[in-house]
Design a protein around this motif. Structure first.
Motif, short mmCIF file in Angstrom:
data_model
loop_
_atom_site.label_atom_id
_atom_site.label_comp_id
_atom_site.label_asym_id
_atom_site.label_seq_id
_atom_site.Cartn_x
_atom_site.Cartn_y
_atom_site.Cartn_z
N HIS A 247 0.88 -1.17 0.00
CA HIS A 247 0.00 0.00 0.00
C HIS A 247 0.92 1.23 0.00
CE1 HIS A 247 -2.80 3.02 1.57
NE2 HIS A 247 -3.80 2.14 1.56
N GLU A 248 0.54 2.28 -0.65
CA GLU A 248 1.38 3.48 -0.75
C GLU A 248 1.85 3.97 0.61
OE1 GLU A 248 2.04 7.83 -0.63
OE2 GLU A 248 0.31 6.71 0.19
N GLY B 284 -3.65 3.55 -3.40
CA GLY B 284 -3.01 4.49 -4.30
C GLY B 284 -2.54 5.79 -3.66
N GLY C 107 -3.76 8.68 -6.22
CA GLY C 107 -4.52 7.60 -6.83
C GLY C 107 -5.83 8.03 -7.47
N LYS D 70 -8.26 5.99 -2.26
CA LYS D 70 -7.99 6.07 -3.70
C LYS D 70 -7.32 4.80 -4.19
CE LYS D 70 -7.81 11.11 -4.02
NZ LYS D 70 -7.01 12.27 -4.46
N SER D 71 -7.68 4.42 -5.39
CA SER D 71 -7.13 3.21 -6.02
C SER D 71 -5.86 3.55 -6.78
CB SER D 71 -8.17 2.61 -6.97
OG SER D 71 -9.37 2.33 -6.28
N MET D 72 -5.11 2.52 -7.10
CA MET D 72 -3.84 2.72 -7.81
C MET D 72 -4.09 3.09 -9.26
SD MET D 72 -1.42 -0.31 -6.25
CE MET D 72 -1.03 -0.34 -4.50
N THR D 73 -3.27 4.00 -9.75
CA THR D 73 -3.32 4.37 -11.16
C THR D 73 -2.59 3.31 -11.99
OG1 THR D 73 -1.24 5.59 -11.09
CG2 THR D 73 -3.27 6.81 -10.49
N GLN E 168 1.10 3.62 -11.34
CA GLN E 168 1.50 3.00 -10.07
C GLN E 168 1.53 1.48 -10.19
OE1 GLN E 168 -1.56 4.80 -7.64
NE2 GLN E 168 -0.12 6.26 -6.69
N TYR F 257 -13.25 -0.97 -12.02
CA TYR F 257 -11.83 -0.61 -11.98
C TYR F 257 -11.02 -1.44 -12.97
CZ TYR F 257 -7.06 -0.17 -10.13
OH TYR F 257 -5.70 0.03 -10.01
#
Length: 349
Positions: free
Chosen positions: A241-242, A275, A279, A288-291, A294, A320
């Motif tokens: 996770h970020e 993200g 994200g 936020k989700s990962m781009t 990322q 997604y």
């Protein structure tokens, strides 16, 4: 004096006889010959009524079963399994096995098991050369009470699968492991009582009593189980996770701790909630989700680590994963996962 020539009584008798009657017919109308009644026109005979139709049986025979599929050829597994976690909450028809039907990039999947569709789902995965990690006990809500984790409840859930022969799917690598538990260290999952490490190995032992050759895998940090003399657990899990900071440090520490415990390591990404500020919004509550960028950067770095035995992502969301940029990133990572050496999720010590 007139004198009749015959007696008078004889004359009267002859006269009566000549009229053709006797004393009883006196005063009656003359007899007429008997005639038959007039005949009526001939009426055609009506046809016999049709017999009543036989009602359909109350329990009709089911249609014949379709012919069985021909035996599947042995699966061909390349690299390490790559795919999402799929949470289905109650209906196995939604478990999305085989994973390569979701997306051609996926070769693996984590999901719950259901007795009545288990063989059907594993057979579908085998025919696509996909690999599955199954949670036989399902979600943690089924085996916790007011005191947290309940081992007896967990065993009862697993026991539902005792009579199902899955040995061939274990032997050919279609079923890569038994996912025994998710996040034992998180007190929020267990009413404030993290699961003791000793009970984790007890769960793995119980699994091996049923399926001796099936690896027991848990989503627990290698640091949480480090130092315990495991005899039955095979693999732990590190999901990035970020907020966990620099990825290279994350990889190094988790690989070190897994190796020290003699355990294999499942790697992955929290794609839907990990993200950070950079994200994509809108896919997981207020996180936020990962781009796509990322995914490529972090996913490739994790896959460059040779110690990983599988790569799984939390969690599947159609909106997604169907984004064109996300699909393109998944295709790149999936191809890289297939290019790696095959590495079973089985303990090394």
């Amino acid at each position: 004096m007139f004198r009749p020539t015959r007696p008078f009584w004889l004359t009267v008798a002859l006269a009566v006889y000549a009229c053709g009657g006797d004393s009883s017919d006196i005063g009656a109308p003359p007899a007429t010959p008997e005639t038959p009644p007039p005949s009526s026109p001939e009426t055609p005979t009506p046809p016999a009524p049709e017999p009543p139709a036989t009602p359909p049986p109350s329990n009709p025979e089911p249609p014949p079963a379709p012919p069985p599929l021909p035996p599947a050829p042995p699966p061909v597994h390349n690299g390490i399994p790559f795919g999402p976690n799929v949470y289905t909450k109650g209906e196995s028809s939604k478990s999305l096995i085989p994973p390569s039907d979701i997306d051609a990039a996926f070769s693996g999947l984590v999901t719950a098991a259901y007795p009545h569709t288990l063989i059907e789902k594993l057979e579908a995965a085998r025919r696509r050369s996909d690999r599955i990690l199954l949670a036989f006990a399902g979600n943690s809500e089924f085996y916790r009470d007011a005191n947290g984790f309940n081992l007896d409840m967990w065993k009862a859930r697993v026991d539902k699968f005792r009579g199902i022969d899955i040995s061939s799917y274990i032997a050919d690598g279609t079923l890569i492991g038994h996912f025994i538990m998710d996040e034992p260290s998180d007190p929020n999952n267990w009413f404030g009582h993290p699961v003791p490490v000793s009970q984790i190995d007890e769960m793995a032992k119980y699994s091996k009593e049923i399926w001796p050759d099936l690896p027991a895998v848990i989503r627990a940090w290698p640091s949480y189980v480090k130092g315990y003399p495991f005899q039955y657990l095979d693999a732990v899990w590190a999901q990035y996770h970020e907020r966990f900071g620099p990825l290279d440090e994350f990889i190094a520490s988790n690989v070190r701790d897994a190796k020290q415990s003699g355990l294999q390591l499942v790697l992955g990404l929290n794609v839907l909630a990990g993200g950070g500020d950079a994200g994509l919004p809108g896919y997981y509550f207020n996180k936020k989700s990962m781009t796509a960028q990322q995914l490529k950067q972090w996913g490739n770095a994790l896959l460059d680590q040779p110690y990983g035995c599988a790569f799984f992502m939390f969690r599947y969301d159609p909106a997604y994963f169907q984004r064109p940029d996300i699909k393109e990133a998944m295709a790149e990572l999936g191809q890289k996962a297939r290019s790696l050496p095959v590495q079973p999720c089985r303990r090394s010590g």
